[in-house]
Write an enzyme that holds these catalytic residues in place. Sequence first.
Site, PDB file in Angstrom:
ATOM      1  N   ARG A  69      -1.981   7.286 -11.673  1.00  0.00           N
ATOM      2  CA  ARG A  69      -3.035   7.220 -12.690  1.00  0.00           C
ATOM      3  C   ARG A  69      -4.401   7.628 -12.146  1.00  0.00           C
ATOM      4  NH1 ARG A  69      -1.096   1.211 -14.276  1.00  0.00           N
ATOM      5  NH2 ARG A  69      -0.287   1.411 -12.156  1.00  0.00           N
ATOM      6  N   ARG A 115     -48.033  35.593  25.305  1.00  0.00           N
ATOM      7  CA  ARG A 115     -48.301  36.304  24.066  1.00  0.00           C
ATOM      8  C   ARG A 115     -49.293  37.404  24.414  1.00  0.00           C
ATOM      9  NH1 ARG A 115     -52.060  31.405  21.742  1.00  0.00           N
ATOM     10  NH2 ARG A 115     -53.992  32.189  22.633  1.00  0.00           N
ATOM     11  N   ALA A 133     -50.173  28.009  22.110  1.00  0.00           N
ATOM     12  CA  ALA A 133     -49.601  28.303  20.795  1.00  0.00           C
ATOM     13  C   ALA A 133     -49.102  29.738  20.718  1.00  0.00           C
ATOM     14  CB  ALA A 133     -50.648  28.049  19.714  1.00  0.00           C
ATOM     15  N   GLY A 173       9.111  -0.313  -6.669  1.00  0.00           N
ATOM     16  CA  GLY A 173       8.457  -1.474  -7.262  1.00  0.00           C
ATOM     17  C   GLY A 173       7.889  -2.427  -6.218  1.00  0.00           C
ATOM     18  N   THR A 174       7.044  -3.342  -6.695  1.00  0.00           N
ATOM     19  CA  THR A 174       6.352  -4.245  -5.768  1.00  0.00           C
ATOM     20  C   THR A 174       7.317  -5.229  -5.084  1.00  0.00           C
ATOM     21  OG1 THR A 174       5.781  -5.582  -7.703  1.00  0.00           O
ATOM     22  CG2 THR A 174       4.062  -4.132  -6.857  1.00  0.00           C
ATOM     23  N   ASN A 225     -31.827  27.297  21.229  1.00  0.00           N
ATOM     24  CA  ASN A 225     -30.775  26.717  22.073  1.00  0.00           C
ATOM     25  C   ASN A 225     -29.462  27.489  22.020  1.00  0.00           C
ATOM     26  OD1 ASN A 225     -30.446  25.950  19.363  1.00  0.00           O
ATOM     27  ND2 ASN A 225     -29.175  24.213  19.966  1.00  0.00           N
ATOM     28  N   TYR A 226     -29.386  28.530  21.199  1.00  0.00           N
ATOM     29  CA  TYR A 226     -28.084  29.154  20.954  1.00  0.00           C
ATOM     30  C   TYR A 226     -28.216  30.664  20.986  1.00  0.00           C
ATOM     31  CZ  TYR A 226     -23.586  29.830  18.515  1.00  0.00           C
ATOM     32  OH  TYR A 226     -22.320  30.202  18.157  1.00  0.00           O
ATOM     33  N   ALA A 238       0.822  -1.216   0.000  1.00  0.00           N
ATOM     34  CA  ALA A 238       0.000   0.000   0.000  1.00  0.00           C
ATOM     35  C   ALA A 238       0.852   1.260   0.000  1.00  0.00           C
ATOM     36  CB  ALA A 238      -0.911  -0.006   1.221  1.00  0.00           C
ATOM     37  N   ALA A 239       2.024   1.184  -0.650  1.00  0.00           N
ATOM     38  CA  ALA A 239       2.933   2.332  -0.584  1.00  0.00           C
ATOM     39  C   ALA A 239       2.870   3.218  -1.818  1.00  0.00           C
ATOM     40  CB  ALA A 239       4.364   1.842  -0.377  1.00  0.00           C
TER      41      ALA A 239
HETATM   42  C1  UD1 Z   1       0.754  -5.223 -10.401  1.00  0.00           C
HETATM   43  C2  UD1 Z   1       1.532  -6.442 -10.916  1.00  0.00           C
HETATM   44  C3  UD1 Z   1       0.803  -7.004 -12.130  1.00  0.00           C
HETATM   45  C4  UD1 Z   1      -0.619  -7.379 -11.749  1.00  0.00           C
HETATM   46  C5  UD1 Z   1      -1.348  -6.203 -11.119  1.00  0.00           C
HETATM   47  C6  UD1 Z   1      -2.646  -6.663 -10.532  1.00  0.00           C
HETATM   48  C7  UD1 Z   1       3.915  -6.062 -10.470  1.00  0.00           C
HETATM   49  C8  UD1 Z   1       5.222  -5.657 -11.037  1.00  0.00           C
HETATM   50  N1  UD1 Z   1       2.873  -6.031 -11.289  1.00  0.00           N
HETATM   51  O1  UD1 Z   1       0.784  -4.233 -11.408  1.00  0.00           O
HETATM   52  O2  UD1 Z   1       1.474  -8.147 -12.607  1.00  0.00           O
HETATM   53  O3  UD1 Z   1      -1.320  -7.818 -12.901  1.00  0.00           O
HETATM   54  O4  UD1 Z   1      -0.572  -5.619 -10.036  1.00  0.00           O
HETATM   55  O5  UD1 Z   1      -3.416  -5.601 -10.076  1.00  0.00           O
HETATM   56  O6  UD1 Z   1       3.838  -6.422  -9.314  1.00  0.00           O
HETATM   57  N2  UD1 Z   1       3.243  -0.708  -4.421  1.00  0.00           N
HETATM   58  C9  UD1 Z   1       4.061  -0.462  -3.358  1.00  0.00           C
HETATM   59  N3  UD1 Z   1       5.331  -0.033  -3.599  1.00  0.00           N
HETATM   60  C10 UD1 Z   1       5.824   0.133  -4.844  1.00  0.00           C
HETATM   61  C11 UD1 Z   1       4.962  -0.124  -5.947  1.00  0.00           C
HETATM   62  C12 UD1 Z   1       3.692  -0.544  -5.693  1.00  0.00           C
HETATM   63  O7  UD1 Z   1       3.669  -0.607  -2.198  1.00  0.00           O
HETATM   64  O8  UD1 Z   1       6.982   0.515  -4.976  1.00  0.00           O
HETATM   65  C13 UD1 Z   1       1.858  -1.146  -4.148  1.00  0.00           C
HETATM   66  C14 UD1 Z   1       0.802  -0.202  -4.684  1.00  0.00           C
HETATM   67  O9  UD1 Z   1       0.403   0.730  -3.694  1.00  0.00           O
HETATM   68  C15 UD1 Z   1      -0.322  -1.145  -5.078  1.00  0.00           C
HETATM   69  C16 UD1 Z   1       0.368  -2.454  -5.358  1.00  0.00           C
HETATM   70  O10 UD1 Z   1       1.657  -2.371  -4.808  1.00  0.00           O
HETATM   71  O11 UD1 Z   1      -1.240  -1.318  -4.014  1.00  0.00           O
HETATM   72  C17 UD1 Z   1       0.456  -2.750  -6.866  1.00  0.00           C
HETATM   73  O12 UD1 Z   1       1.186  -1.707  -7.489  1.00  0.00           O
HETATM   74  P1  UD1 Z   1       0.746  -1.108  -8.879  1.00  0.00           P
HETATM   75  O13 UD1 Z   1       1.684  -0.033  -9.244  1.00  0.00           O
HETATM   76  O14 UD1 Z   1      -0.694  -0.780  -8.841  1.00  0.00           O
HETATM   77  O15 UD1 Z   1       1.004  -2.375  -9.812  1.00  0.00           O
HETATM   78  P2  UD1 Z   1       0.331  -2.701 -11.192  1.00  0.00           P
HETATM   79  O16 UD1 Z   1       0.996  -1.912 -12.261  1.00  0.00           O
HETATM   80  O17 UD1 Z   1      -1.129  -2.636 -11.087  1.00  0.00           O
HETATM   81 CA    CA Z   2      -2.540  -1.994  -9.513  1.00  0.00          CA
END
Ligand code: UD1
Ligand code: CA
Length: 468
Positions: free
Chosen positions: A15, A440, A423, A77-78, A386-387, A9-10
Amino acid sequence: MKRFAIILAAGQGKRMKSKLYKVLHPVSGKPMVGHVLDTVKKIECERRIVVVGHGADAVKSYLGTSAEYVLQEQQLGTGHAVKQAGALLSQEEGTTIVICGDTPLVKEDTLQAMIELHTRQGAAATILTASMDRPQGYGRIIRDTVGGSVLRIVEQKDCTPDEDAVQEINTGTYCFDNAKLFAALEQVTNSNAQQEYYLTDVIGILVQAGEKVEGYQTSDHSESIGVNDRLALAEAESLMRERINRKHMLGGVTLIDPSSTYIGADVVIGADTVIYPGTILKGQTVIGEDCIIGPAAEIEDSVIHHGAKVTRSVLTQAEVGKETTVGPFAYLRPGTKLGEHVKVGDFVEIKNATLDDGAKVSHLSYIGDAKVGRNVNIGCGAITVNYDGYNKSVTEIGDDAFIGSNVNLIAPVKIGDGAFVVAGSTITHSVGDNDLAVARIRQENKPGYADKIRARAKAKAQAKKQQD
Ligand code: UD1
Ligand code: CA
């Protein structure tokens, strides 16, 4: 075997083009990451870790103490995100679920089934996959042409045309052997189209190392939705609404028109309640059995007891007793507490006030900061004052009192049990039990005076005309 969960969730969610961090965008009134965590909570886990970064404080304060947090300072990245949880988890043995905070529709049953397959197969990783006609933006599941086992995941941006045509996608939910996950993450690089450390690369790395990787395909399209933009948000909203409405209908609630009924994810509704179109139920609202709600009721964080009726009204943090009726066009603000068999009619506003059983406020009233006893009747247009611009003061009305139409009760003031306020009175002093209060000017009739007054007005108008 120990089980862990990591929620990603980072990300900022560029978009979405929003000031609000992506995972906090609500679906059916609840932030997406809230849906995900609530689902994960239903699975037994030793630790639940949320990776936060963009909007870390906002996400943490929303989710509170129901999870642990690790900070991903830069969103690389994830894969990089999951690695941040290594400080807490990498030494553990067990199964780790990884799920994205932007996939609010993933279901508990599906997670259970995926975990079961993963365990049964003794896999190093199991991916929750789905089939999509025209997948946009999702990673593709590349399988062996012979045997069909999963080989790797390729992000759309890195796909060859053949890979792009694959319809099985990665939903972003996985199950991993914990130790193997963190070992594989060490090998992930960022040499790809987005120069990010992809979690999805772990799959190829595990397969290369001879590990077993499974795909568990869900047939429920909604679960595959990762919300990256407002189009997907609207789709998630509509699918979540369908799911919630369906749950209530199967639970015995009648929705006259599900397509125009909006029920929050946490709302509870009793059987045999009928919901009319245009109704919006939000937050922690609880509605009893045999109620009639709507049309066009907007109810938030309120409790409605059995058999109550709420029509075309707005309620926030209010409580409505058994068989009580509210509306049409009433506004119940925070701290309103209505007893049983109370009647609140049209154009009545109530705030921070208790109305005991059987009380009636039928039309055009404002009742604020008040305690109203049993069977009190408040006449049309009567209000509590009231106020004074600085202070809020309390009005108390005893059981069985009668407040006439257009009465002003200037607080602080107390009306005794069984008292009768005539009234049109403006009441500034308290009234004793069973007393009658008149405040009144006494009426005076002047016989024939109406013609006199007309003649005078006519003369004045003529004089003005001559002057002009
Ligand atoms: C990702 C997957 C993709 C999959 C899709 C499903 C990867 C590389 N790709 O793509 O294969 O089909 O989800 O929905 O994993 N996040 C972080 N830190 C980061 C990047 C992302 O915490 O550095 C979190 C985001 O907040 C999000 C989640 O990871 O909740 C997914 O990231 P997002 O950028 O939405 O990935 P997608 O491009 O959707
Ligand atoms: Ca996503």
